[in-house]
Motif scaffolding. Structure first.
Motif, mmCIF file in Angstrom:
data_model
loop_
_atom_site.group_PDB
_atom_site.id
_atom_site.type_symbol
_atom_site.label_atom_id
_atom_site.label_comp_id
_atom_site.label_asym_id
_atom_site.label_seq_id
_atom_site.Cartn_x
_atom_site.Cartn_y
_atom_site.Cartn_z
ATOM 1 N N LEU A 66 0.848 -1.166 0.100
ATOM 2 C CA LEU A 66 -0.126 -0.102 0.145
ATOM 3 C C LEU A 66 0.891 1.247 -0.196
ATOM 4 N N ARG A 67 2.181 1.196 0.647
ATOM 5 C CA ARG A 67 2.778 2.372 0.942
ATOM 6 C C ARG A 67 3.400 2.624 -0.365
ATOM 7 N N LYS A 68 3.514 1.757 -1.371
ATOM 8 C CA LYS A 68 4.430 2.131 -2.469
ATOM 9 C C LYS A 68 3.536 2.638 -3.737
ATOM 10 N N GLU A 69 2.182 2.703 -3.369
ATOM 11 C CA GLU A 69 1.166 3.246 -4.268
ATOM 12 C C GLU A 69 0.785 4.758 -3.895
ATOM 13 N N LYS A 70 0.615 5.413 -5.116
ATOM 14 C CA LYS A 70 0.057 6.738 -4.674
ATOM 15 C C LYS A 70 -1.414 7.136 -5.444
ATOM 16 N N PHE A 71 -2.565 7.619 -4.746
ATOM 17 C CA PHE A 71 -3.718 7.515 -5.268
ATOM 18 C C PHE A 71 -4.089 9.113 -5.226
ATOM 19 N N ASP A 72 -5.092 9.219 -6.268
ATOM 20 C CA ASP A 72 -5.613 10.687 -6.454
ATOM 21 C C ASP A 72 -6.748 10.932 -5.220
ATOM 22 N N TYR A 73 -7.607 9.709 -5.054
ATOM 23 C CA TYR A 73 -8.693 9.889 -4.036
ATOM 24 C C TYR A 73 -8.720 8.535 -3.063
ATOM 25 N N LEU A 74 -8.840 9.092 -1.989
ATOM 26 C CA LEU A 74 -8.923 7.601 -1.011
ATOM 27 C C LEU A 74 -10.382 8.000 -0.007
ATOM 28 N N PHE A 75 -11.223 7.042 -0.064
ATOM 29 C CA PHE A 75 -12.649 7.171 0.460
ATOM 30 C C PHE A 75 -12.573 5.976 1.838
ATOM 31 N N ASP A 76 -12.677 6.641 3.021
ATOM 32 C CA ASP A 76 -12.719 5.681 4.119
ATOM 33 C C ASP A 76 -14.093 5.412 4.547
ATOM 34 N N LEU A 77 -14.693 4.305 3.952
ATOM 35 C CA LEU A 77 -16.236 3.951 4.158
ATOM 36 C C LEU A 77 -16.228 3.261 5.595
ATOM 37 N N GLN A 78 -15.159 2.932 6.224
ATOM 38 C CA GLN A 78 -15.248 2.069 7.541
ATOM 39 C C GLN A 78 -15.633 3.293 8.608
ATOM 40 N N GLY A 79 -14.758 4.133 8.651
ATOM 41 C CA GLY A 79 -14.809 5.249 9.653
ATOM 42 C C GLY A 79 -14.468 4.698 11.027
ATOM 43 N N ASN A 80 -13.555 3.873 11.179
ATOM 44 C CA ASN A 80 -13.382 3.596 12.618
ATOM 45 C C ASN A 80 -11.700 3.652 12.781
ATOM 46 N N THR A 81 -11.453 3.290 14.160
ATOM 47 C CA THR A 81 -9.990 3.259 14.422
ATOM 48 C C THR A 81 -9.154 2.498 13.548
ATOM 49 N N LYS A 82 -9.349 1.295 13.263
ATOM 50 C CA LYS A 82 -8.719 0.291 12.374
ATOM 51 C C LYS A 82 -8.607 0.865 10.977
ATOM 52 N N SER A 83 -9.774 1.270 10.305
ATOM 53 C CA SER A 83 -9.544 1.945 8.924
ATOM 54 C C SER A 83 -8.641 3.446 9.074
ATOM 55 N N ALA A 84 -8.775 4.008 10.165
ATOM 56 C CA ALA A 84 -7.854 5.121 10.230
ATOM 57 C C ALA A 84 -6.173 4.824 10.094
ATOM 58 N N LEU A 85 -5.883 3.494 10.671
ATOM 59 C CA LEU A 85 -4.445 3.204 10.509
ATOM 60 C C LEU A 85 -4.112 3.073 9.142
ATOM 61 N N VAL A 86 -5.119 2.484 8.107
ATOM 62 C CA VAL A 86 -4.867 2.315 6.867
ATOM 63 C C VAL A 86 -4.738 3.614 6.039
ATOM 64 N N THR A 87 -5.835 4.247 6.553
ATOM 65 C CA THR A 87 -5.866 5.807 5.833
ATOM 66 C C THR A 87 -4.496 6.591 6.146
ATOM 67 N N LEU A 88 -4.163 6.563 7.328
ATOM 68 C CA LEU A 88 -2.883 7.204 7.502
ATOM 69 C C LEU A 88 -1.575 6.624 6.919
ATOM 70 N N LEU A 89 -1.728 5.463 6.630
ATOM 71 C CA LEU A 89 -0.527 4.926 5.861
ATOM 72 C C LEU A 89 -0.514 4.985 4.521
ATOM 73 N N ALA A 90 -1.708 5.068 3.660
ATOM 74 C CA ALA A 90 -1.815 5.193 2.523
ATOM 75 C C ALA A 90 -1.397 6.774 1.916
ATOM 76 N N LYS A 91 -0.966 6.582 0.674
ATOM 77 C CA LYS A 91 -0.655 8.144 0.059
ATOM 78 C C LYS A 91 -1.664 8.423 -1.051
ATOM 79 N N ALA A 92 -2.442 9.424 -0.724
ATOM 80 C CA ALA A 92 -3.397 9.882 -1.417
ATOM 81 C C ALA A 92 -3.411 11.602 -1.466
ATOM 82 N N SER A 93 -3.834 12.082 -2.688
ATOM 83 C CA SER A 93 -3.802 13.483 -2.715
ATOM 84 C C SER A 93 -5.092 13.966 -1.946
ATOM 85 N N VAL A 94 -6.104 13.226 -1.713
ATOM 86 C CA VAL A 94 -7.314 13.499 -1.260
ATOM 87 C C VAL A 94 -7.797 12.586 -0.307
ATOM 88 N N LYS A 95 -7.875 12.559 1.080
ATOM 89 C CA LYS A 95 -8.481 11.417 1.933
ATOM 90 C C LYS A 95 -9.998 11.915 2.236
#
Length: 338
Positions: A66-95
């Motif tokens: 995941l850390r090797k990729e760069k995304f234009d948009y990230l959508f966190d549909l989970q909205g909890n603490t576990k998904s927050a960790l993933v969202t934090l680690l991901a590289k995206a122009s807009v989260k």
């Protein structure tokens, strides 16, 4: 080409209910590349989805990739603490994530760039799509009929057709179980309801189970029915999905089976108690639902706060079999299901 990543790690029912987001994104960006972060146990259903280009498992290796990729948009549909960790680690122009009034757990607010409050008083699939629609400021609603059939092998198709041989003209799958006991009908109500259905329509029942205990319960249930019964024990998700597509009707509680079936062409009839049918019932008139009444007058918009702790489960256990049957019959006739 836009690169988009969806963070929705679990559970099966929740993941399936968020599938319309994929169709909606593709309607905006037809040539986009879509990735999805998911638990290893559910990766097969994401791998099989024809509109998802990349599956990222929630594991050490998966997060490294995941850390090797760069995304234009990230959508966190989970909205909890576990998904927050993933969202934090991901590289995206807009989260993009939910605002403080609609997010499930507050730490998620710390890792998103855009926070949007979405009304919880709507169907859950609409809730997920609304996050994307509000972000892109689209006024048009998404098309609710976003069906997708997961691919299976020729051998698996033959096994499905073999199980359906020599059956009745009418085939009904019943998914009577749930992870939570307070989402299940009482044995009395379920057996009375299916007995009436059996006597009037003479279908072949396909009883679904996910454990040896559930299989035993299904055999007890089958002993009360006059129709032929076939047992389906813990099928692979993609086979279960295709099997549902061959049915004339699926009857289920508020469970993963219900939401999986909603992505096929098969109609469903579902029974609710501690969760709201208006929120979790599949969209469309070909999906009927009956909702029990809380004997303690507990009010809730989405899910009863005592779902896991209520000792009686009266909202669903006390459903009158005759009332359920009359409601079912009315829906069958109005919608011309069979």
């Amino acid at each position: 080409m836009k690169k988009i990543i969806i963070v929705k790690t679990s559970s099966l029912g929740d993941v399936v209910q968020s599938f319309p987001v994929i169709s909606y994104l593709k309607s905006i960006f037809p040539n986009s590349s879509i990735s999805w972060v998911i638990t290893a146990q559910l990766s097969s259903i994401i791998n099989s989805h024809p509109l998802i280009d990349n599956t990222i498992e929630l594991s050490y290796q998966g997060l490294k990739s995941l850390r090797k990729e760069k995304f234009d948009y990230l959508f966190d549909l989970q909205g909890n603490t576990k998904s927050a960790l993933v969202t934090l680690l991901a590289k995206a122009s807009v989260k993009v994530g939910y605002g403080k009034r609609s997010v499930r757990e507050w730490p998620n607010l710390l890792v998103t760039d855009v926070k949007i409050d979405i009304s919880k008083k709507q169907n859950i699939s609409n809730f997920y799509v609304s996050l994307v629609r509000e972000f892109f400021k689209r006024s048009t609603p998404y098309v609710t009929d976003s069906k997708v059939l997961l691919p299976i092998s020729k051998k698996q198709k033959e096994e499905i057709h073999s199980l359906m041989k020599n059956g009745s003209p009418l085939n009904i799958m019943v998914c009577p179980h749930s992870k939570w006991k307070n989402k299940k009908l009482s044995f009395h109500t379920l057996s009375e309801f299916l007995s009436r259905l059996s006597e009037k329509y003479r279908p072949t029942f396909f009883l679904m189970s996910g454990s040896s205990q559930e299989t035993l319960e299904n055999k007890k249930l089958a002993s009360q029915l006059k129709s032929p019964v076939k047992y389906l024990d813990k099928l692979p998700i993609e086979v279960w999905h295709n099997f549902m597509n061959e049915m004339d009707l699926v009857i289920a509680m508020d469970s993963s089976g219900l939401h999986l079936c909603a992505t096929t062409s098969c109609p469903t009839y579902s029974i609710f108690g501690p969760t709201k049918a208006s929120v979790f019932k599949p969209l469309g008139n070909k999906h009927g639902a009956f909702e029990g009444v809380c004997p303690f007058n507990t009010n809730f918009n989405k899910q009863c706060p005592k779902l896991r702790t209520c000792e009686t489960g009266g909202c669903i256990k006390n459903i009158d079999p005759l009332a359920l049957w009359l409601h079912f019959e009315c829906w069958i006739e109005q919608q011309h299901i069979f």
